[in-house]
Design a protein around this motif. Structure first.
Motif, PDB file in Angstrom:
ATOM      1  N   MET A 223      -5.616   5.165  11.823  1.00 18.12           N
ATOM      2  CA  MET A 223      -5.731   5.823  10.528  1.00 18.12           C
ATOM      3  C   MET A 223      -6.530   7.115  10.708  1.00 18.12           C
ATOM      4  SD  MET A 223      -4.133   4.091   8.198  1.00 18.12           S
ATOM      5  CE  MET A 223      -4.620   5.152   6.872  1.00 18.12           C
TER       6      MET A 223
ATOM      7  N   GLY B 222      -5.603 -10.680   4.943  1.00 18.00           N
ATOM      8  CA  GLY B 222      -4.550 -10.358   3.987  1.00 18.00           C
ATOM      9  C   GLY B 222      -4.103  -8.918   3.958  1.00 18.00           C
ATOM     10  N   VAL B 223      -4.821  -8.028   4.619  1.00 16.82           N
ATOM     11  CA  VAL B 223      -4.468  -6.610   4.558  1.00 16.82           C
ATOM     12  C   VAL B 223      -4.005  -6.148   5.937  1.00 16.82           C
ATOM     13  CG1 VAL B 223      -5.276  -4.284   4.055  1.00 16.82           C
ATOM     14  CG2 VAL B 223      -6.147  -6.212   2.730  1.00 16.82           C
ATOM     15  N   GLN B 224      -2.802  -5.646   5.967  1.00 18.04           N
ATOM     16  CA  GLN B 224      -2.271  -5.113   7.226  1.00 18.04           C
ATOM     17  C   GLN B 224      -2.710  -3.665   7.358  1.00 18.04           C
ATOM     18  OE1 GLN B 224       1.955  -5.544   6.762  1.00 18.04           O
ATOM     19  NE2 GLN B 224       1.872  -7.775   6.725  1.00 18.04           N
ATOM     20  N   VAL B 225      -3.512  -3.404   8.396  1.00 18.69           N
ATOM     21  CA  VAL B 225      -4.035  -2.052   8.606  1.00 18.69           C
ATOM     22  C   VAL B 225      -3.311  -1.424   9.794  1.00 18.69           C
ATOM     23  CG1 VAL B 225      -6.093  -0.683   9.082  1.00 18.69           C
ATOM     24  CG2 VAL B 225      -6.276  -2.766   7.707  1.00 18.69           C
ATOM     25  N   PRO B 226      -2.732  -0.236   9.621  1.00 13.16           N
ATOM     26  CA  PRO B 226      -2.097   0.426  10.769  1.00 13.16           C
ATOM     27  C   PRO B 226      -3.118   0.658  11.880  1.00 13.16           C
ATOM     28  CG  PRO B 226      -1.558   1.542   8.721  1.00 13.16           C
ATOM     29  CD  PRO B 226      -2.603   0.528   8.390  1.00 13.16           C
TER      30      PRO B 226
ATOM     31  N   THR C  61       1.999  -0.753   4.165  1.00 11.45           N
ATOM     32  CA  THR C  61       1.751  -2.117   4.640  1.00 11.45           C
ATOM     33  C   THR C  61       1.421  -3.030   3.456  1.00 11.45           C
ATOM     34  OG1 THR C  61      -0.561  -1.524   5.009  1.00 11.45           O
ATOM     35  CG2 THR C  61       0.932  -1.342   6.892  1.00 11.45           C
ATOM     36  N   GLN C  62       1.357  -4.314   3.766  1.00  7.76           N
ATOM     37  CA  GLN C  62       1.154  -5.308   2.709  1.00  7.76           C
ATOM     38  C   GLN C  62      -0.326  -5.603   2.518  1.00  7.76           C
ATOM     39  OE1 GLN C  62       3.496  -6.529   0.641  1.00  7.76           O
ATOM     40  NE2 GLN C  62       4.635  -4.937   1.688  1.00  7.76           N
TER      41      GLN C  62
ATOM     42  N   ILE D 112       0.412   4.357   0.684  1.00  8.58           N
ATOM     43  CA  ILE D 112       0.288   5.382   1.733  1.00  8.58           C
ATOM     44  C   ILE D 112       0.751   4.835   3.074  1.00  8.58           C
ATOM     45  CG2 ILE D 112      -1.392   6.665   3.117  1.00  8.58           C
ATOM     46  CD1 ILE D 112      -2.796   7.441   0.592  1.00  8.58           C
ATOM     47  N   ALA D 113       0.185   3.692   3.460  1.00  5.80           N
ATOM     48  CA  ALA D 113       0.518   3.139   4.776  1.00  5.80           C
ATOM     49  C   ALA D 113       1.804   2.324   4.746  1.00  5.80           C
ATOM     50  CB  ALA D 113      -0.640   2.287   5.288  1.00  5.80           C
TER      51      ALA D 113
ATOM     52  N   LEU E 263      -8.674   6.322   4.015  1.00  5.60           N
ATOM     53  CA  LEU E 263      -7.256   6.199   3.696  1.00  5.60           C
ATOM     54  C   LEU E 263      -6.689   4.851   4.133  1.00  5.60           C
ATOM     55  CD1 LEU E 263      -6.035   9.781   4.653  1.00  5.60           C
ATOM     56  CD2 LEU E 263      -6.177   8.812   2.371  1.00  5.60           C
TER      57      LEU E 263
ATOM     58  N   PRO F 167      -5.691   1.026   4.160  1.00  9.23           N
ATOM     59  CA  PRO F 167      -5.369   0.077   3.071  1.00  9.23           C
ATOM     60  C   PRO F 167      -6.509  -0.894   2.784  1.00  9.23           C
ATOM     61  CG  PRO F 167      -3.581   0.148   4.675  1.00  9.23           C
ATOM     62  CD  PRO F 167      -4.698   0.933   5.248  1.00  9.23           C
TER      63      PRO F 167
ATOM     64  N   ASP G   8       0.851  -1.187   0.000  1.00 13.69           N
ATOM     65  CA  ASP G   8       0.000   0.000   0.000  1.00 13.69           C
ATOM     66  C   ASP G   8       0.889   1.240   0.000  1.00 13.69           C
ATOM     67  OD1 ASP G   8      -1.479   2.089   2.209  1.00 13.69           O
ATOM     68  OD2 ASP G   8      -2.610   1.395   0.485  1.00 13.69           O
TER      69      ASP G   8
END
Lengths: 493, 164
Positions: free
Chosen positions: B32, B25-29, A188-189, A185-186, B37, B39, A183
């Motif tokens: 946010m 499957g998606v790593q989210v901080p 991350t994968q 912006i972040a 915004l 992922p 990604d």
């Protein structure tokens, strides 16, 4: 201006420049025509040869390859339903049906003439309107690009034929595949599942080859005696000049679309080809004939994709901003030869600029000559049995996929997409929307998120400028028009 | 009927993506500033689109079935292009696996020679000289093009010394 044109012509009229341009066009056409190889590969092949050439022959060699590749991709698209370039996947929609109907020669000629027409128009736009178009391109920020891409995605309806919902489904799959990777912006994968090769995302070339070329190879094994047949018939019917210019509205509209989209960095020829095709179909008196061998479809696709070529040189020359990978290589060639594209180039090396302009115009004529000479040769090649030709396409596809990133994961991607493409053919799901969405998906998402970052989360940014309003309006009109057309077609049936 | 089933399948695929694949499957901080915004936002939109279009396809097919009844017209086939049995298509698809695996260990050239010959034979080409000539010449020509002209490193396994 006349003095500059004459100075440029004098600089261009050098045997090395003319030869470089001619060789570039030939290389571009041949490599662009081979499924599994792309125009980018063709440019990469000739780039080392430019180091020892003078600036103008060097740049004309690359420009010739670009022009040739734009047309070359349509040859395999028309004859064996396997586009050599992403933009040629639009030409395939009507070009291949024409070839199977024994009108291969007509399709190739239409493609050639439309390519040269679009190329010439974009060259004229480059010469006359470079400064104005460059300043127009500067008005396109992230919100404007987002709305433009949203509008471009409505062409999914046009290329889905009667299966709009299936087209939306495959477009969704394309958008989903485009999200794989890091990604931006972040950081991350997304969907890489800790598998390193997927961190960079899925490459376009293996998807293109897998989706279109591999199903054509595998299909012959699903029908008996298909291997004994030839791939297509060239036919003896040629295209008259009158027949060609019957589609003058489509040609002019497609050229306009290609020039506008070409000027905007990052969009490329594929959206232009599909947008031109979509508009031609929408405005046609017989839209249902598109996708079944309508020469106007071939004209629309080719003029759209070829008119991008000269236009992508506008941001490059006027602003020093490359519009795509190929113009980025051309930018490199400029810099290697001590030339810095941008406003200063027009002041300090105006003769070089005009020599380039002359070369681009001559390149369009050379493309016409090379194309006309190649058509009989192509006729001999396609007489080869499918059983010999199509396994060759498979081998080329494997090599071409590997060559993108020197990675076997791309070969695996190509094979998986090939199986998916075969299933899509079997279940009547259109493949073109998947490709369009895969190409446009990153642009759509990146510009969407950039816009929100710029506006600090406010969605009003998508409705702030006249350009965004224009594209929202066009999007709504396109959707409403499609729905009304379908309703009318059902009532008529 | 087929469209109905396809629509339902894609609804389930969309739900699978939305409720399992994206969370896995998606790593989210952790923080946010704006959900849009994230992922996971865009994949969520796409899976929603997939669910919606699958649902619409299901509804459309259902309505059509109710109005006109089932039974799709089978496409006509010419005598020359009768569908074959299961074996040939299965082999054509199945051969891709050993082709790919062989490329990993032996490079591209040797597996491509065997693959070309196998696929051409499977497609009906029976002339051995033609099979061997074209099976060897094409992959070698393509390899030489990439290695010598395009300067792209193509792995050729045991033949590396010979080619380079």
């Amino acid at each position: 201006m006349i003095e500059n044109l004459l100075a440029g012509a004098a600089l261009f009229a050098d045997v090395h420049s003319i030869l470089a341009l001619f060789v570039g066009v030939i290389i571009g056409v041949i490599i662009g025509a081979i499924p599994g190889m792309s125009t980018v590969l063709a440019v990469a092949v000739v780039l080392p040869f430019t180091f020892t050439l003078a600036p103008i022959p060097a740049i004309l060699l690359l420009a010739g390859v670009y022009k040739g590749g734009m047309y070359g991709g349509s040859i395999s698209a028309i004859l064996i339903n396997s586009p050599g370039t992403p933009a040629a996947s639009c030409t395939m929609l009507d070009g291949y049906p024409m070839a199977t109907q024994g009108k291969g020669r007509k399709a190739l000629q239409m493609s050639l003439y439309a390519s040269c027409f679009g190329d010439m128009v974009s060259n004229i736009a480059l010469i006359l309107f470079a400064a104005w178009l460059a300043s127009f391109a500067l008005n396109f920020g992230a919100p404007e690009l987002f709305t433009l891409v949203v509008f471009s995605l409505t062409i999914v309806a046009s290329v889905s034929g009667d299966q709009i919902l299936k087209g939306v489904i495959t477009a969704s799959i394309g958008l989903a595949l485009a999200t794989v990777g890091t990604d931006f912006i972040a950081g991350t994968q997304r969907f890489s599942f800790d598998y390193t090769p997927l961190r960079g995302g899925i490459s376009l070339v293996p998807v293109l080859i897998g989706l279109f070329a591999l199903p054509e190879v595998l299909r012959i094994y699903f029908r008996s005696k298909a291997g004994n047949k030839v791939v297509a018939v060239l036919g003896s019917d040629g295209l008259s000049v009158r027949e060609f210019f019957q589609h003058w509205r489509t040609l002019l509209r497609g050229s306009f679309i290609g020039v506008v989209l070409g000027v905007i960095p990052g969009l490329g020829a594929t959206p232009a080809a599909f947008l031109s095709y979509g508009e031609a179909r929408r405005l046609s008196r017989d839209p249902n004939s598109f996708g079944k061998g309508n020469p106007e479809g071939v004209a629309a696709a080719e003029v759209g994709n070829s008119s991008v070529g000269g236009a992508t040189m506008i941001p490059l020359l006027a602003l020093g901003i490359p519009g795509d990978v190929i113009t980025a290589v051309i930018l490199g060639a400029f810099m290697i030869h001590g030339l810095q594209p941008g406003p200063l180039l027009f002041q300090s090396n105006i003769d070089v600029i005009y020599a380039l302009f002359m070369g681009l115009m001559a390149g369009s004529l050379m493309l016409m000559a090379v194309g006309m000479l190649l058509i009989p040769t192509l006729g001999r090649i396609i007489r080869v049995q499918r059983a010999l030709l199509l396994p060759g396409v498979l081998v080329l596809s494997v090599y071409g996929s590997y060559a993108v990133n020197n990675s076997f994961i791309d070969v695996l991607t190509m094979m998986i997409m090939g199986v998916i493409g075969l299933l899509m053919v079997a279940f009547a799901f259109p493949r073109a929307p998947l490709l369009i969405a895969f190409v446009l998906g990153p642009l759509l998402e990146d510009n969407f998120r950039q816009s929100l970052l710029m506006s600090q989360g406010s969605w009003n940014i998508f409705f702030n400028s006249p350009i965004t309003w224009l594209f929202w309006t066009l999007t709504v009109l396109s959707i409403v028009g499609t729905v009304l057309t379908r309703m009318r077609a059902r009532k008529g049936a | 009927m087929r469209d109905l089933i396809e629509g339902v399948i894609f609804v389930f695929i969309g739900l699978f993506v939305m409720y399992w694949l994206i969370p896995a499957g998606v790593q989210v901080p952790s923080r946010m500033p704006n959900p849009a915004l994230s992922p996971a936002f865009w994949p969520g939109i796409v899976s929603g689109l997939l669910i919606a279009s699958g649902a619409l396809l299901t509804i459309q097919s259902g309505v059509r079935l109710l109005r006109f009844g089932g039974g799709q017209k089978k496409p006509e086939v010419s005598g020359e292009e009768l569908p074959v049995g299961f074996l040939k298509p299965a082999l054509a698809l199945g051969l891709l696996v050993p082709y790919y695996l062989a490329c990993l260990y032996l490079g591209l050239l040797i597996p491509s020679i065997f693959a070309y010959v196998a696929y051409a034979f499977l497609a009906g080409q029976r002339s051995v000289p033609v099979l061997l000539c074209s099976g060897v010449l094409l992959p070698v020509a393509v390899t030489l093009f990439f290695v010598k002209i395009a300067n792209i490193l193509i792995p050729v396994g045991p033949l590396d010394g010979l080619i380079r």
